[in-house]
Motif scaffolding. Structure first.
Motif, mmCIF file in Angstrom:
data_model
loop_
_atom_site.group_PDB
_atom_site.id
_atom_site.type_symbol
_atom_site.label_atom_id
_atom_site.label_comp_id
_atom_site.label_asym_id
_atom_site.label_seq_id
_atom_site.Cartn_x
_atom_site.Cartn_y
_atom_site.Cartn_z
ATOM 1 N N ARG A 27 0.896 -1.308 -0.025
ATOM 2 C CA ARG A 27 0.062 0.125 0.012
ATOM 3 C C ARG A 27 1.060 1.276 0.125
ATOM 4 O O ARG A 27 0.553 2.345 -0.630
ATOM 5 N N GLY A 31 1.025 4.460 -2.826
ATOM 6 C CA GLY A 31 0.964 5.767 -2.520
ATOM 7 C C GLY A 31 -0.248 6.233 -1.222
ATOM 8 O O GLY A 31 -0.649 7.303 -1.168
ATOM 9 N N GLU A 32 -0.758 5.175 -0.832
ATOM 10 C CA GLU A 32 -1.930 5.364 0.243
ATOM 11 C C GLU A 32 -1.541 5.790 1.485
ATOM 12 O O GLU A 32 -0.305 6.015 1.911
ATOM 13 N N LYS A 33 -2.246 6.815 2.045
ATOM 14 C CA LYS A 33 -1.980 7.453 3.147
ATOM 15 C C LYS A 33 -1.929 6.441 4.640
ATOM 16 O O LYS A 33 -2.786 5.562 4.452
ATOM 17 N N ASN A 34 -1.291 6.821 5.437
ATOM 18 C CA ASN A 34 -1.211 6.135 6.658
ATOM 19 C C ASN A 34 -2.446 5.981 7.235
ATOM 20 O O ASN A 34 -2.594 4.927 7.701
ATOM 21 N N ALA A 35 -3.212 7.071 7.360
ATOM 22 C CA ALA A 35 -4.644 7.030 8.100
ATOM 23 C C ALA A 35 -5.520 5.842 7.621
ATOM 24 O O ALA A 35 -6.252 4.965 8.166
ATOM 25 N N GLU A 45 -1.321 3.869 14.569
ATOM 26 C CA GLU A 45 -0.528 4.949 13.720
ATOM 27 C C GLU A 45 0.762 4.824 13.575
ATOM 28 O O GLU A 45 1.577 4.935 12.728
ATOM 29 N N GLU A 49 3.569 4.411 10.628
ATOM 30 C CA GLU A 49 4.701 5.433 10.607
ATOM 31 C C GLU A 49 6.149 4.709 10.754
ATOM 32 O O GLU A 49 7.095 4.720 9.721
ATOM 33 N N ARG A 52 6.468 2.403 7.508
ATOM 34 C CA ARG A 52 6.840 3.335 6.296
ATOM 35 C C ARG A 52 8.400 3.944 6.226
ATOM 36 O O ARG A 52 9.181 3.903 5.134
#
Length: 160
Positions: A27, A31-35, A45, A49, A52
């Motif tokens: 993911r 390019g998906e967001k962390n949220a 979260e 992080e 990532r």
């Protein structure tokens, strides 16, 4: 049960968590967001992080499991030897009474295997192999209540 498998995650649970990290890595690549990832894979979260950051530096390979957090210092074969020595009793090894303490077991590990470990490491090692602490269920048969009473009455006040 986590301790019956050696004091950590089971191999199956490690693979499961590794799959979650790999899914998060795929993911990240999309390019998906962390949220969004946090919500879908149901982890904190902070974990996402951290994953990532690791993924950015080392790619998907960096998300692979690194194995158990604490590798035991004493192998299972050597622990069998230690158990044999423990079964012989403390008196055979030079102690006056028949009590094994963490300090004594630590000393025995040093004498037998020349391996220095902390009392906490000794406890983890014993716990990992199914040992537990023991305490007397009742007072000793040899206890002399009259002598104890006399000591409390005459000696203890002088000590205070």
């Amino acid at each position: 049960m986590r301790y019956s498998q050696g004091g950590g995650l089971t191999a199956e649970r490690q693979r499961f968590r590794e799959r979650i990290r790999f899914e998060a890595g795929e993911r990240f690549a999309r390019g998906e967001k962390n949220a969004v990832i946090v919500k879908d894979v149901r982890v904190s979260e902070r974990s996402v992080e951290r994953w990532r950051r690791v993924w950015q530096v080392g790619g998907m390979g960096a998300l692979a499991s690194s194995g158990p957090a604490k590798v035991p210092k004493l192998s299972d074969e050597r622990f069998v030897e230690l158990e044999r020595e423990l079964a012989r009793g403390p008196a055979v090894h030079g102690w006056e009474d028949q009590r094994w303490t963490l300090a004594r077991i630590r000393a025995l590990i040093w004498w037998k295997f020349e391996l220095d470990c902390s009392p906490a490491a000794v406890w983890r090692l014993l716990h990992r192999h199914g040992w537990s602490w023991q305490s007397p269920a009742r007072r000793a048969l040899e206890r002399d209540e009259d002598a104890v009473g006399l000591w409390k009455k005459e000696v203890w006040p002088q000590v205070e």
